[in-house]
Design a protein around this motif. Structure first.
Motif, short mmCIF file in Angstrom:
data_model
loop_
_atom_site.label_atom_id
_atom_site.label_comp_id
_atom_site.label_asym_id
_atom_site.label_seq_id
_atom_site.Cartn_x
_atom_site.Cartn_y
_atom_site.Cartn_z
N THR A 144 -3.96 -29.79 -47.31
CA THR A 144 -2.65 -29.32 -46.84
C THR A 144 -2.75 -27.88 -46.33
O THR A 144 -2.21 -27.55 -45.27
CB THR A 144 -1.62 -29.40 -47.97
N GLY A 145 -3.43 -27.03 -47.09
CA GLY A 145 -3.63 -25.65 -46.66
C GLY A 145 -4.35 -25.57 -45.34
O GLY A 145 -3.98 -24.79 -44.44
N GLY A 146 -5.39 -26.38 -45.18
CA GLY A 146 -6.13 -26.40 -43.94
C GLY A 146 -5.30 -26.87 -42.76
O GLY A 146 -5.36 -26.29 -41.66
N LEU A 147 -4.49 -27.91 -42.97
CA LEU A 147 -3.65 -28.42 -41.89
C LEU A 147 -2.59 -27.41 -41.46
O LEU A 147 -2.25 -27.32 -40.27
CB LEU A 147 -2.98 -29.73 -42.33
N LEU A 148 -2.08 -26.64 -42.42
CA LEU A 148 -1.10 -25.60 -42.08
C LEU A 148 -1.74 -24.54 -41.18
O LEU A 148 -1.12 -24.09 -40.20
CB LEU A 148 -0.57 -24.95 -43.36
N ILE A 149 -2.96 -24.14 -41.49
CA ILE A 149 -3.65 -23.15 -40.67
C ILE A 149 -3.93 -23.70 -39.27
O ILE A 149 -3.73 -23.01 -38.26
CB ILE A 149 -4.98 -22.73 -41.34
N ILE A 150 -4.37 -24.95 -39.20
CA ILE A 150 -4.63 -25.58 -37.90
C ILE A 150 -3.34 -25.67 -37.09
O ILE A 150 -3.32 -25.44 -35.88
CB ILE A 150 -5.25 -26.97 -38.09
N GLY A 151 -2.23 -26.00 -37.78
CA GLY A 151 -0.94 -26.07 -37.10
C GLY A 151 -0.53 -24.74 -36.50
O GLY A 151 -0.02 -24.67 -35.37
N LEU A 152 -0.77 -23.65 -37.24
CA LEU A 152 -0.44 -22.32 -36.71
C LEU A 152 -1.28 -21.99 -35.48
O LEU A 152 -0.79 -21.40 -34.52
CB LEU A 152 -0.67 -21.26 -37.80
N GLU A 153 -2.55 -22.39 -35.52
CA GLU A 153 -3.42 -22.13 -34.38
C GLU A 153 -2.98 -22.93 -33.16
O GLU A 153 -3.06 -22.44 -32.03
CB GLU A 153 -4.86 -22.48 -34.76
N LYS A 154 -2.46 -24.14 -33.38
CA LYS A 154 -2.05 -24.99 -32.27
C LYS A 154 -0.83 -24.44 -31.55
O LYS A 154 -0.63 -24.71 -30.35
CB LYS A 154 -1.75 -26.41 -32.79
N VAL A 155 0.01 -23.69 -32.28
CA VAL A 155 1.22 -23.15 -31.63
C VAL A 155 0.96 -21.73 -31.13
O VAL A 155 1.90 -21.01 -30.79
CB VAL A 155 2.43 -23.16 -32.59
N LYS A 156 -0.31 -21.33 -31.05
CA LYS A 156 -0.62 -19.97 -30.61
C LYS A 156 -0.12 -19.68 -29.20
O LYS A 156 0.12 -18.54 -28.84
CB LYS A 156 -2.13 -19.72 -30.69
N GLY A 157 0.06 -20.73 -28.41
CA GLY A 157 0.53 -20.53 -27.04
C GLY A 157 1.85 -19.83 -26.95
O GLY A 157 2.14 -19.17 -25.95
N ILE A 158 2.66 -19.92 -28.02
CA ILE A 158 3.97 -19.25 -27.96
C ILE A 158 3.81 -17.74 -28.01
O ILE A 158 4.75 -17.02 -27.72
CB ILE A 158 4.87 -19.71 -29.11
N SER A 159 2.62 -17.25 -28.38
CA SER A 159 2.41 -15.80 -28.44
C SER A 159 2.48 -15.16 -27.07
O SER A 159 2.59 -13.93 -26.95
CB SER A 159 1.05 -15.48 -29.08
N THR A 160 2.39 -15.97 -26.01
CA THR A 160 2.48 -15.41 -24.66
C THR A 160 3.92 -15.19 -24.24
O THR A 160 4.19 -14.59 -23.22
CB THR A 160 1.80 -16.34 -23.65
N ILE A 161 4.87 -15.69 -25.06
CA ILE A 161 6.29 -15.54 -24.74
C ILE A 161 6.78 -14.24 -25.38
O ILE A 161 6.66 -14.04 -26.58
CB ILE A 161 7.12 -16.72 -25.27
N LYS A 162 7.32 -13.37 -24.64
CA LYS A 162 7.79 -12.09 -25.15
C LYS A 162 9.26 -12.16 -25.53
O LYS A 162 10.03 -12.82 -24.90
CB LYS A 162 7.59 -10.96 -24.12
#
Length: 293
Positions: free
Chosen positions: A275-293
């Protein structure tokens, strides 16, 4: 967008509140770590008023999510941590082990520049293991934040300074250091009591807060400088800190007020680890939103 910064801050708080991955690691994984450090550095350095306003506005949006995430975590963890120490520790180990390859992949070009930097990874591992092994509260010595004394205040001040330095640096979590120092459970319980308007714990939490402010002022510029001029060595060092923190988390049960045996395969929870691993992977998958200011 406010909601993006709120989500970022929220997940940073979830990481900062538990031993394992630091909020800095989450910022790194989600792709806004450099902006986060630069903003903090702008506030404590000689920059224009306009630059300071811009940085403060960014940190304010991030901070709203951080506060909400931290308060929710405090109320949950205060009641669960000691009772479910092995399950929670399994979750933390999942956070750490799944974060390491993500950070290494993100910085693969930097790491490939100089493989001799591996010596800094070894240094990071050894540092965390030594701090854990020689921690001043080993053997279950009890620390309570209700009994104010000058030596305890000094101890809490420096613990806060060291913890916040770790929280903003990708690698070992500040909460992991508090666990090593025997202060994690007392601080979590004290913050929960303060939120329920029990002000008996305020004096030492005040010292802890001063340590946090001192740590930010003293370390942010140093971290930014090292990442700018010695990034390869710093990334190797960060990965070493994360590897070493696995030992710290496994030994965490021994630092409780009622010491428990270290984590082993017998009390390891594979489902919570995944579960901990999947949460980290999930955060990495939504990294694209970091380009939105």
């Amino acid at each position: 967008m406010y909601i993006i910064q709120f989500i970022r801050g929220f997940f940073m708080a979830l990481a900062d509140s538990v031993p394992g991955v630091s909020g800095g690691s989450i910022a790194f994984i989600m792709g806004f770590y450099d902006e986060f450090i630069d903003s903090l550095n702008t506030l404590v350095s000689n920059h224009s008023l306009e630059e300071k306003k811009k940085s403060l506005f960014f940190l304010f949006k991030l901070g709203l999510g951080w506060i909400v995430g931290m308060v929710l975590s405090i109320f949950i963890l205060a009641s669960l941590f000691e009772e479910q120490i092995y399950g929670i520790s399994s979750l933390f180990i999942g956070f750490i082990l799944f974060s390491i390859p993500l950070i290494a992949n993100e910085e693969r070009k930097t790491l490939a520049k100089n493989y001799r930097g591996l010596i800094f990874s070894i240094l990071g591992i050894v540092l965390v293991v030594l701090i854990t092994y020689f921690n001043p509260t080993g053997g279950g010595s009890s620390i309570t934040l209700h009994q104010f004394s000058f030596p305890l205040a000094i101890y809490v001040f420096f613990a806060g300074m060291i913890a916040i330095s770790a929280m903003v640096l990708p690698g070992i979590s500040g909460s992991t250091l508090l666990l090593i120092f025997g202060l994690y459970v007392p601080v979590v319980n004290a913050v929960k009591q303060l939120l329920t308007f029990n002000f008996n714990v305020f004096p030492l939490l005040f010292c802890f807060g001063l340590g946090i402010l001192g740590g930010i002022i003293l370390t942010i510029r140093g971290i930014r400088y090292l990442l700018a001029h010695y990034r390869t060595q710093m990334i190797y060092f960060i990965l070493g800190l994360m590897l070493g923190s696995l030992y710290a988390v496994c030994m965490g049960p021994t630092t409780l007020e009622t010491p428990q045996p270290p984590m082993s395969l017998d009390n390891f929870n594979i489902l919570l680890f995944i579960t901990g691993g999947l949460l980290i992977i999930g955060l990495e998958k939504v990294k694209g939103i970091s380009t939105i200011k």
